[in-house]
Each structure stands twice: as C-alpha cells, then as structure tokens.
Design a protein around this motif. Structure first.
Motif, mmCIF file in Angstrom:
data_model
loop_
_atom_site.group_PDB
_atom_site.id
_atom_site.type_symbol
_atom_site.label_atom_id
_atom_site.label_comp_id
_atom_site.label_asym_id
_atom_site.label_seq_id
_atom_site.Cartn_x
_atom_site.Cartn_y
_atom_site.Cartn_z
ATOM 1 N N MET A 150 49.409 64.844 49.460
ATOM 2 C CA MET A 150 48.849 65.841 50.198
ATOM 3 C C MET A 150 48.890 67.094 49.337
ATOM 4 O O MET A 150 49.717 67.958 49.499
ATOM 5 N N SER A 151 48.015 67.083 48.361
ATOM 6 C CA SER A 151 47.964 68.176 47.406
ATOM 7 C C SER A 151 46.709 68.982 47.609
ATOM 8 O O SER A 151 45.785 68.577 48.292
ATOM 9 N N THR A 152 46.681 70.122 46.977
ATOM 10 C CA THR A 152 45.498 70.966 47.093
ATOM 11 C C THR A 152 44.496 70.566 46.032
ATOM 12 O O THR A 152 44.834 70.017 45.006
ATOM 13 N N THR A 153 43.263 70.861 46.297
ATOM 14 C CA THR A 153 42.195 70.585 45.361
ATOM 15 C C THR A 153 42.130 71.733 44.362
ATOM 16 O O THR A 153 42.159 72.889 44.741
ATOM 17 N N PRO A 154 42.058 71.424 43.059
ATOM 18 C CA PRO A 154 41.976 72.501 42.078
ATOM 19 C C PRO A 154 40.668 73.265 42.192
ATOM 20 O O PRO A 154 39.663 72.740 42.654
ATOM 21 N N ALA A 155 40.694 74.516 41.749
ATOM 22 C CA ALA A 155 39.500 75.349 41.792
ATOM 23 C C ALA A 155 38.436 74.748 40.880
ATOM 24 O O ALA A 155 38.723 74.260 39.810
ATOM 25 N N SER A 156 37.197 74.779 41.333
ATOM 26 C CA SER A 156 36.088 74.285 40.531
ATOM 27 C C SER A 156 34.892 75.182 40.795
ATOM 28 O O SER A 156 34.954 76.107 41.589
ATOM 29 N N ALA A 157 33.790 74.861 40.115
ATOM 30 C CA ALA A 157 32.577 75.658 40.303
ATOM 31 C C ALA A 157 32.087 75.582 41.738
ATOM 32 O O ALA A 157 31.403 76.466 42.214
ATOM 33 N N SER A 158 32.452 74.528 42.442
ATOM 34 C CA SER A 158 31.978 74.361 43.814
ATOM 35 C C SER A 158 33.058 74.717 44.832
ATOM 36 O O SER A 158 33.041 74.232 45.949
ATOM 37 N N SER A 159 33.976 75.574 44.438
ATOM 38 C CA SER A 159 35.018 75.990 45.376
ATOM 39 C C SER A 159 34.891 77.488 45.658
ATOM 40 O O SER A 159 34.206 78.213 44.945
ATOM 41 N N LEU A 160 35.546 77.907 46.720
ATOM 42 C CA LEU A 160 35.515 79.305 47.132
ATOM 43 C C LEU A 160 36.929 79.687 47.530
ATOM 44 O O LEU A 160 37.561 78.973 48.315
ATOM 45 N N SER A 161 37.415 80.780 47.000
ATOM 46 C CA SER A 161 38.777 81.206 47.327
ATOM 47 C C SER A 161 38.818 81.779 48.739
ATOM 48 O O SER A 161 37.803 82.276 49.254
ATOM 49 N N PRO A 162 39.987 81.737 49.387
ATOM 50 C CA PRO A 162 40.101 82.353 50.706
ATOM 51 C C PRO A 162 39.713 83.835 50.689
ATOM 52 O O PRO A 162 39.049 84.308 51.616
ATOM 53 N N ALA A 163 40.095 84.545 49.631
ATOM 54 C CA ALA A 163 39.763 85.980 49.549
ATOM 55 C C ALA A 163 38.251 86.185 49.493
ATOM 56 O O ALA A 163 37.709 87.079 50.161
ATOM 57 N N ALA A 164 37.552 85.356 48.709
ATOM 58 C CA ALA A 164 36.095 85.487 48.599
ATOM 59 C C ALA A 164 35.416 85.155 49.924
ATOM 60 O O ALA A 164 34.480 85.843 50.341
ATOM 61 N N LEU A 165 35.889 84.108 50.608
ATOM 62 C CA LEU A 165 35.313 83.759 51.906
ATOM 63 C C LEU A 165 35.581 84.862 52.927
ATOM 64 O O LEU A 165 34.688 85.247 53.681
ATOM 65 N N HIS A 166 36.802 85.394 52.914
ATOM 66 C CA HIS A 166 37.131 86.464 53.863
ATOM 67 C C HIS A 166 36.236 87.677 53.629
ATOM 68 O O HIS A 166 35.771 88.320 54.572
ATOM 69 N N ARG A 167 35.972 87.993 52.366
ATOM 70 C CA ARG A 167 35.082 89.106 52.027
ATOM 71 C C ARG A 167 33.681 88.854 52.588
ATOM 72 O O ARG A 167 33.068 89.747 53.169
ATOM 73 N N LEU A 168 33.171 87.620 52.439
ATOM 74 C CA LEU A 168 31.850 87.287 52.986
ATOM 75 C C LEU A 168 31.822 87.458 54.505
ATOM 76 O O LEU A 168 30.861 87.980 55.066
ATOM 77 N N VAL A 169 32.893 87.023 55.163
ATOM 78 C CA VAL A 169 32.983 87.155 56.623
ATOM 79 C C VAL A 169 32.960 88.623 57.019
ATOM 80 O O VAL A 169 32.224 89.032 57.927
ATOM 81 N N LEU A 170 33.757 89.451 56.337
ATOM 82 C CA LEU A 170 33.821 90.883 56.654
ATOM 83 C C LEU A 170 32.488 91.580 56.410
ATOM 84 O O LEU A 170 32.147 92.536 57.102
ATOM 85 N N GLU A 171 31.723 91.094 55.427
ATOM 86 C CA GLU A 171 30.410 91.671 55.115
ATOM 87 C C GLU A 171 29.310 91.145 56.042
ATOM 88 O O GLU A 171 28.154 91.533 55.906
ATOM 89 N N GLY A 172 29.657 90.229 56.945
ATOM 90 C CA GLY A 172 28.668 89.651 57.849
ATOM 91 C C GLY A 172 27.791 88.598 57.196
ATOM 92 O O GLY A 172 26.707 88.309 57.684
ATOM 93 N N ARG A 173 28.237 88.047 56.093
ATOM 94 C CA ARG A 173 27.473 87.018 55.371
ATOM 95 C C ARG A 173 28.205 85.677 55.412
ATOM 96 O O ARG A 173 28.255 84.960 54.430
ATOM 97 N N THR A 174 28.746 85.345 56.573
ATOM 98 C CA THR A 174 29.540 84.124 56.716
ATOM 99 C C THR A 174 28.673 82.887 56.492
ATOM 100 O O THR A 174 27.650 82.720 57.155
ATOM 101 N N PRO A 175 29.065 82.025 55.549
ATOM 102 C CA PRO A 175 28.323 80.771 55.377
ATOM 103 C C PRO A 175 28.651 79.815 56.527
ATOM 104 O O PRO A 175 29.538 80.084 57.332
ATOM 105 N N ARG A 176 27.922 78.712 56.616
ATOM 106 C CA ARG A 176 28.277 77.676 57.596
ATOM 107 C C ARG A 176 29.646 77.132 57.207
ATOM 108 O O ARG A 176 29.866 76.775 56.056
#
Length: 194
Positions: free
Chosen positions: A1-27
């Motif tokens: 039960m390990s975490t998935t390493p960062a890759s080109a197709s990943s998004l950090s929690p901070a980046a996603l939170h920023r998108l949410v705060l900007e009103g650009r929440t992805p699906r």
C-alpha cells in the motif's frame, strides 16, 4: 500500500487545491470503494469504484471530455484507472499524487462521513491476527505456524507487486462495499455538471 511516484500524468495536492480555489476544478473521479468514499472525499468528486470504472469505461468516456483527475487512497488504484481509461482513448488524465491521504495532509477540504477503518488497516488487523493465532496454536499443533508463514509470503508478494489479494477479498465484505454507485446515476451527474 504505497504511493504512486510523481509522473507527467500526476497532479500534486497543492496544484489541485490551487485549481479548486481558482474555480477551475477538473472532473474528480474517486475510484475507491463506496465505504471509503463516504468516510472522506474531496468535495465535488464522483465515486466510480475501480471495478465499475473498468466495466463501464466506454459509457463514461462520452462524459469525460475535459481534464480528469483520478483519486484513491494513495495513488495505486488511481494509476490502474488511468491505464484503463487511457487504453479506452481518454487523453486528459492525471492521478492525484499520494491520493486522499496526501490531500488531507495538505489540509485541503474534505467531506467527511462516518469514520471507517481504511483497507490498509483492515489488512494489518487480519494478517496480524492470523499470524498471532497460528503462532500460539503452533505451540500445541506442530506445523500450524506455516499458515503465518504463508500470510507473510503473501504480504511480501503484495508489497513487491503493489497488489493485495487480502485487500481485494476484504473489499468484498458488506462493511466495505456499501451501496454500489449506479452507473446511470453517475453519468446523469456528470451530464448535469457539463
């Protein structure tokens, strides 16, 4: 039960939170079991368990034309969902790095439901209990300790292969299943927010 390493197709929690705060929440598609989802999930996310997603990916594709972020506990199941949807032809997929665990650690908003033991904790309880019981019984019954040895071998394989047969079995229990999301309801929700 390990975490998935960062890759080109990943998004950090901070980046996603920023998108949410900007009103650009992805699906946000949360591929955990319904019980896990009800315990804690990102506001606005849709619960589409991994098995349901695999089974109905063609139906989902028509309603996932923009950016999609896949969420699970730590990133492993979301990576499997990414593979399934990519193979079906959906291009704009990302996995939330570290899953809901990392999201919560980043103090990002979470909708909470009834407290539940996560799958990793359940696996530790069951595996530890079997090893303890067979170790104690082994004092009186020669060879009983081999059951514990087999559990240890299974856990080692689970770590190396990043899969967990015991977790899959435990996910079938009523405690973990809860009501399965109806794919037609999920599609209707996706359609209504397009």
């Amino acid at each position: 039960m390990s975490t998935t390493p960062a890759s080109a197709s990943s998004l950090s929690p901070a980046a996603l939170h920023r998108l949410v705060l900007e009103g650009r929440t992805p699906r946000l598609l949360d591929v955990r079991m319904p019980g896990e989802f009800r315990a804690a999930h990102i506001p606005g996310s849709y619960n589409v368990p991994l098995d349901t997603l695999r089974e109905h990916r063609a139906e989902l594709l028509a309603h996932l034309d923009e950016d999609v972020v896949l969420v699970c506990r730590s990133g492993a199941r979301a990576a499997q969902a990414e593979k399934a949807l990519s193979e079906a032809g959906l291009p704009n997929l990302r996995v939330l790095e570290g899953g809901i665990v990392a999201w919560e650690t980043a103090d990002a908003p979470v909708n909470r439901g009834p407290e539940r033991w996560d799958m990793e904790r359940q696996v530790r309880l069951v595996a530890g209990s079997i090893v303890l019981a067979t170790g104690l019984v082994g004092v009186f019954v020669p060879g009983a300790h081999l059951v514990g040895t087999a559990i240890g071998a299974g856990l080692t394989y689970a770590a190396v292969s990043n899969s967990c047969a015991m977790g899959v079995l435990l996910s079938k229990l009523p405690y973990n299943r809860g009501p399965r999301p109806d794919i037609n309801t999920v599609i209707a929700e996706l359609r209504s927010t397009s």
